[in-house]
Every structure is written in structure tokens, then in C-alpha cells.
Design a protein around this motif. Structure first.
Motif, PDB file in Angstrom:
ATOM      1  N   CYS B 119       0.720  -1.200   0.108  1.00  0.00           N
ATOM      2  CA  CYS B 119       0.022   0.163  -0.208  1.00  0.00           C
ATOM      3  C   CYS B 119       0.844   1.225  -0.065  1.00  0.00           C
ATOM      4  CB  CYS B 119      -0.858   0.004   1.392  1.00  0.00           C
ATOM      5  SG  CYS B 119      -2.083   1.464   1.370  1.00  0.00           S
ATOM      6  N   HIS B 120       1.928   1.256   0.863  1.00  0.00           N
ATOM      7  CA  HIS B 120       2.718   2.342   0.967  1.00  0.00           C
ATOM      8  C   HIS B 120       3.844   2.526  -0.317  1.00  0.00           C
ATOM      9  CE1 HIS B 120       5.150   5.463   3.178  1.00  0.00           C
ATOM     10  NE2 HIS B 120       6.059   4.680   2.745  1.00  0.00           N
ATOM     11  N   TYR B 122       3.180   1.988  -3.431  1.00  0.00           N
ATOM     12  CA  TYR B 122       2.367   2.434  -4.440  1.00  0.00           C
ATOM     13  C   TYR B 122       2.414   4.057  -4.400  1.00  0.00           C
ATOM     14  CZ  TYR B 122       0.341  -2.256  -5.981  1.00  0.00           C
ATOM     15  OH  TYR B 122       0.332  -3.210  -6.785  1.00  0.00           O
ATOM     16  N   LEU B 123       2.318   4.428  -3.279  1.00  0.00           N
ATOM     17  CA  LEU B 123       2.022   6.011  -2.745  1.00  0.00           C
ATOM     18  C   LEU B 123       3.326   6.447  -3.164  1.00  0.00           C
ATOM     19  CD1 LEU B 123       0.226   5.868   0.639  1.00  0.00           C
ATOM     20  CD2 LEU B 123      -0.818   6.065  -1.740  1.00  0.00           C
ATOM     21  N   TYR B 124       4.303   5.709  -3.160  1.00  0.00           N
ATOM     22  CA  TYR B 124       5.722   6.472  -3.275  1.00  0.00           C
ATOM     23  C   TYR B 124       6.403   6.002  -4.522  1.00  0.00           C
ATOM     24  CZ  TYR B 124       6.567   8.427   1.217  1.00  0.00           C
ATOM     25  OH  TYR B 124       6.564   9.018   2.428  1.00  0.00           O
ATOM     26  N   GLY B 125       5.201   5.614  -5.567  1.00  0.00           N
ATOM     27  CA  GLY B 125       5.666   5.357  -7.039  1.00  0.00           C
ATOM     28  C   GLY B 125       6.309   3.974  -7.364  1.00  0.00           C
TER      29      GLY B 125
END
Lengths: 262, 333
Positions: B119-120, B122-125
Motif C-alpha cells: 500500500c505504501h 504504490y504511494l511512493y511510486g
């Protein structure tokens, strides 16, 4: 673009996973409206003497679309409360410092919640025959599209109200003061025909009234040949789309201000 | 680099002095909650690869400092640059070079360890194979392999902290910022957690900035900045700070500290300080004093302790207050 999509997807699927792991939420958002429908439908059935379009309906049938919106509203409210919990428990701070825009965060939350509301709404839609409504494929399609718009709008509204809110208690107050009255005065519970003028005026400026009307039209749709040309349907679609865009935009602008200081 | 001279320099000069070896340079940071000023002009510079800590009791301003460093809040006054860029702008690229560990857990306890990491990520690309590899590498690095598919709420506090660290390191940040990373951990878990930080610095040269109120944790950092009521009162390696106290520290407790204080002052050649009900003496060869004090005032004394100076002694000397007990104000209003 793919990166943006994956960021939204990441938050979207998290909402779904969390929901699936909290069974009380799953049942709460669905069961309570159903109980309302059965009790109020049976209780008020005898007193319901509508004029106009609803003249030949039972109250169970009249109230049914209203309960669909209530299911959507409850799911949106539960999702919004989980956003407040995310902040209180700390998850949201990790998302806020990530290299993503607040719009991505809000869209992820709103789409997650909309999906959940749509699932719950669809389960309830299966009860349509019990209300005396025979759904056509076109009707199901149009109803699903309408439910999506309404769920998106209500989630946006909930998020705009809750994003910077300190406590779930505060949100309960807002819920009772804003969200439930919006639903009550949308034609979900009683038609605007025959009510006092001031009440009709309030109902006519309530955007949910138009969404409610669109939902009623969708449920009884016989074929996909929409009479968008007829002013009323066009207005209902226009207001509903505008309402959902407005609330989500509002939620994004609230999120842009960041988390509260403490 | 002497931080003491920084307040006199303009922001421009500080920016010029910032060089390729600096990870973070701050000049005259100020922050208030309403009328309550929690940071009153803090300046420092942290080198790349350094393990730097802000030590202070509650209300010293360290959590606010963390909020500025983690981009949760922007400083209304002063300059703060990270890797040569102004943090105020908090560009996406800059945020990607920061790994943040909050005091409150920022992982979702209802998800599994791997789900949290994905999850994390994806947020950081991160995505695809690269994300899989990174998540797996973090699970290995922090010895979480056997818990990879366990939901986080089933793990102990120490393991949950490690998941936080795994999450913060997933996107390979150059700088790790941690707010009271070991709060709520027992001393053993605290030591373990710090060992992971040392391992990280050794293996990838990560710069580590943390806030703490644990002396043992501060002792293990390269440099310690002591915060007191929103001001930085000292910054140096812990050993150097302790050396500044000449000699040993003797602490005397008694039922009537005021009276005892007067009498000790008359009797002894060295200065005696009364701080929050305890009497403190600093002197070379302090053990000689212990015998002297016990012989003279044995009846009035509850306890006498003697030791080499600790960071707590440093704090007392710098601020005139005891470390735990100085936190009359809180960090937030």
C-alpha cells in the motif's frame, strides 16, 4: 498517469480490505435501512394517501428507493468515520507526507467508499420484487449508474465535513444535523406533493431531491431509451452530476489545508 | 561546524555554507501554536550519513521540529533545507527522499505486513516486480519474514515498530526522520531497534534524525542536540557534552533539602545546587566528598549517589532543571 492510478488504487483497495475485515460494518450499513423499510413501510402503509404519480403505490414501494439512498448514505457515513479513525490512529499522517497530492488521497477514499456503497446498494436492489418493482436490464443498469453518482456525492460530502474534524462524536452531530435531514427532505420519506409551501421550497433546493427523482426514474426504466430531452430528467441528471463533482471538489479543497495542528 | 555561530548568519550565508555533505540545514526555525511559542529560533546542520538526535523532555519542541522535518507542517519563520532544497516547497521529489517514522503508528493494523508495505509502495511510486523485490528486501532486513503475512495487530509492539521502519525504508530514502521511535518499547526492544538504525547507516549510508527523551538512545547517536523550551542549548557528541562537566557528580537527597543545602554550602568548598528538591555537586574526585558528606550529615540524608556525568547531568547543568520534571509545558496546546 499509471503512477497516479496506482496511488488511487492503493488507497481504494485498502478501504475495501478494511471493510471486508470488519463484519459489523458490512451488516450495519445494510440491516438498519432494511429494518426501517420493513417497519416504516408496514406502519405507515395505511396512512399513506399520495396524490400525483405515486397515487397507486403502496408505501413499501414508495419508500423503497428512499431506503436505497439510505443504504448508500449509511455506507458513506461509515467510510467517513473510518477516515476520522485513520487520522486518530495515525495512518493518515503517513499518507499525507507521501509524495502525492491531496486530490489523490480524497479520490482513493471516495472511490473506495463508493464501491462499498454500490455493493451494499446492489444487495438491497435484489429486494426490489418484494417492493413490487420489476426491474428490467435497462433499469438495473440505469439504477447502478445513479447509485454510483449518489454514493460518490454523499461520500464527498461526508469527507468534506470530516477531513479536519477532531472526533467521531463531532461527526455524529454533523450527521444528525446535516446528512440525515438532507435525506429526509429529498422525497425519500414523503413526496413533495401536498406538503406546505415552505417545505416544498426547502425540498426543491435540496440537490438530493433531484438524485432521488433520478433514482425513481431509473428503477422503472423499461428500455435504455432515456428521455433526456424531457426537461425533468435532464435537470435531475444535471443536478446529480454537479452535486457529486461539487462535494468531491470541496473535500479535496478541505484536504489541501492539511491535517489539523494537533 | 559550529552551530553556535549560526544564529548570527543570514539565511543566504547559511545556504552558501550548505554543501554537498550536508543532509539538513536549518536556520532560525520558529513555530507557534497561537500565542504559545514552541520553537524560538533553532539552527543546526546535519551531515549526510550522520545519526543525529534531538534530546529534550516533553514541551521542549522536539515533536514540532519533527513535524517540520517530516513536511507535516511548514515553518512560518526561518529556513529549512534538505539535500540543498527548501523544504517549505516540499516538492514530491524531496518527499521521496524522506522516510518518516511517526510516534503514533502509521501502519494499518488490520492489514498484513506485506499489504502495508505494498500500500505504501504504490504511494511512493513503486509497483510491479520492483515493489515485490523491495518489500521482500525490507522483510528480510528487519527480520520480519515469518510475520510477512500476519496482520499487524497480532504482532508485539517491538515488531510493529519494525514494520513502521520497513515501511519508511521501502522507497530507499536518503534521510530517515523518526519521532520518538522507541516510545512504548522496553529497553531490550529499544536496543534492538537502534541496532537496525546502525545497520542501515552502515549498509546504505542513510542519514538518521530522531527525537527522543531516552538518554541511552541519545548516547548512541553521533551527535546530540539538547532542546529546552524551544531553544537548542547544546549540540555535540554525547561524550563531549559529558566531558564539559568537570569531574564527578554527587547527588544528595534528604528530608529537608533546603536546610541541608544551607549547611552543605557552609561546609564544602565546591558549589552546591538545589534542583527540584535534590542537591547536586560537581567536583573532581567526587568520591571523597561522599565520605565527607555522610560523616557530617548522616542523620539528615536519605541517599547519596556518586557517578560519572550522564546526559541527564548535562541537561541539568545546561538548564538548571531536572530532565523529567522540566516538562511543565506540553508540545501541543
Amino acid at each position: 498517469m499509471t503512477e497516479l492510478g496506482l496511488q488511487i488504487w492503493s488507497l481504494w483497495q485498502r478501504e475495501l480490505k478494511r471493510f471486508a475485515r470488519q463484519r459489523s460494518r458490512l451488516i450495519g450499513a445494510l440491516l438498519q435501512p432494511v429494518v426501517f423499510w420493513l417497519l416504516l413501510g408496514a406502519g405507515l402503509g395505511g396512512a399513506f394517501r399520495p396524490t400525483g404519480a405515486a397515487a397507486r403505490m403502496t408505501y413499501m414501494e414508495y419508500f423503497y428507493p428512499g431506503v436505497i439512498v439510505l443504504v448508500l448514505l449509511f455506507t458513506a457515513i461509515f467510510s467517513t468515520i473510518s477516515t476520522i479513525e485513520d487520522r486518530r490512529e495515525g495512518f493518515l499522517q503517513g499518507v499525507v507526507v507521501a509524495p502525492i497530492s491531496p486530490a489523490v488521497i480524497v479520490l482513493g477514499q471516495a472511490l473506495g467508499s463508493t464501491t462499498l456503497a454500490l455493493c451494499e446498494g446492489s444487495v438491497f436492489l435484489a429486494l426490489a420484487p418484494a417492493a413490487g418493482i420489476s426491474l428490467t436490464p435497462a433499469g438495473i443498469l440505469a439504477t447502478t449508474a445513479t447509485m454510483t453518482l449518489i454514493a460518490f456525492a454523499l461520500t464527498g460530502l461526508g469527507l468534506a465535513l470530516a477531513w479536519r474534524m477532531e472526533s467521531t462524536q463531532g461527526f455524529h452531530a454533523i450527521m444528525n444535523l446535516i446528512l440525515i435531514p438532507i435525506w429526509l427532505l429529498s422525497g425519500a420519506f414523503f413526496p413533495s406533493v401536498g406538503v406546505p409551501g415552505w417545505l416544498r421550497a426547502v425540498m426543491s433546493v435540496n440537490p438530493l431531491t433531484y438524485a432521488m427523482e433520478l433514482l425513481r426514474k431509473s428503477l422503472y426504466l423499461q428500455s435504455l431509451h432515456l428521455d433526456v430531452g424531457s426537461g425533468q430528467t435532464g435537470l435531475a441528471i444535471g443536478v446529480t452530476v454537479a452535486f457529486s463533482l461539487l462535494t468531491v471538489t470541496l473535500a479535496i479543497s478541505v484536504a489541501r489545508r492539511g491535517l489539523p495542528a494537533s | 561546524m559550529s552551530e553556535a555561530s549560526l544564529p548570527h548568519l543570514s539565511a543566504v550565508v547559511v545556504a552558501e555554507r550548505a554543501n554537498a555533505t550536508d543532509a539538513i540545514v536549518a536556520h532560525d526555525l520558529r513555530f507557534s501554536y497561537g500565542a504559545h511559542e514552541v520553537l524560538r529560533g533553532v539552527s543546526f546542520s546535519i551531515s549526510k550519513g550522520e545519526i543525529f538526535c534531538f534530546l529534550g523532555p516533553n514541551g521542549s519542541g522536539k515533536t514540532t521540529l519533527f513535524k517540520l522535518l517530516s513536511t507535516l507542517a511548514t515553518p512560518p519563520r526561518g529556513t529549512l533545507s534538505v539535500l540543498g532544497q527548501d523544504l517549505r516547497e516540499a516538492s514530491r521529489g524531496l518527499r521521496r527522499s524522506l522516510g518518516v517514522v511517526f510516534q503514533k503508528p502509521a501502519i494499518d493494523t488490520k492489514l498484513t505486513v506485506l499489504e502495508n508495505l505494498r500500500c505504501h509502495g504504490y504511494l511512493y511510486g513503486l509497483h510491479g516486480l520492483r515493489l515485490q523485490e523491495r518489500a521482500q528486501a525490507m522483510v528480510e532486513l528487519l527480520d520480519l519474514r515469518q510475520y510477512a503475512t500476519a496482520r499487524v495487530h497480532t504482532l508485539s509492539g517491538g515488531f510493529q515498530r519494525r514494520v513502521e521502519l520497513a515501511k519508511a525504508l521501502l522507497h530507499e530514502p536518503e534521510i530517515l526522520v523518526l519521532d520518538e521511535p522507541s516510545s512504548g518499547l522496553d529497553p531490550g526492544a529499544r536496543r534492538d531497534f537502534f541496532n537496525y538504525l546502525l545497520k542501515l547507516r552502515a549498509s546504505r549510508g542513510v542519514t538518521v534524525v530522531l527525537t527522543t527523551h531516552h538518554m541511552d538512545e541519545a548516547e548512541r547517536c553521533d551527535r546530540v542536540a539538547v532542546l529546552h523550551h524551544g531553544r537548542m542549548v547544546a549540540v555535540a557528541p554525547a561524550a563531549e557534552l559529558k566531558q564539559r562537566i568537570g569531574g564527578d557528580v554527587v547527588v544528595v537527597r534528604g528530608a529537608h533539602p533546603e536546610m541541608l543545602w544551607q549547611r552543605l554550602k557552609q561546609r564544602l568548598a565546591c558549589p552546591v545546587a538545589l534542583i527540584d528538591g535534590t542537591l547536586r555537586l560537581e567536583a573532581p574526585r567526587g568520591y571523597l566528598l561522599v565520605a565527607q558528606i555522610v560523616e557530617a550529615f548522616g542523620e539528615e540524608i536519605e541517599s547519596v549517589s556518586f557517578g560519572k556525568p550522564t546526559l541527564e547531568d548535562v541537561f541539568v547543568q545546561l538548564t538548571g532543571q531536572r530532565f523529567f520534571g522540566a516538562g511543565a509545558e506540553t508540545d501541543q496546546p
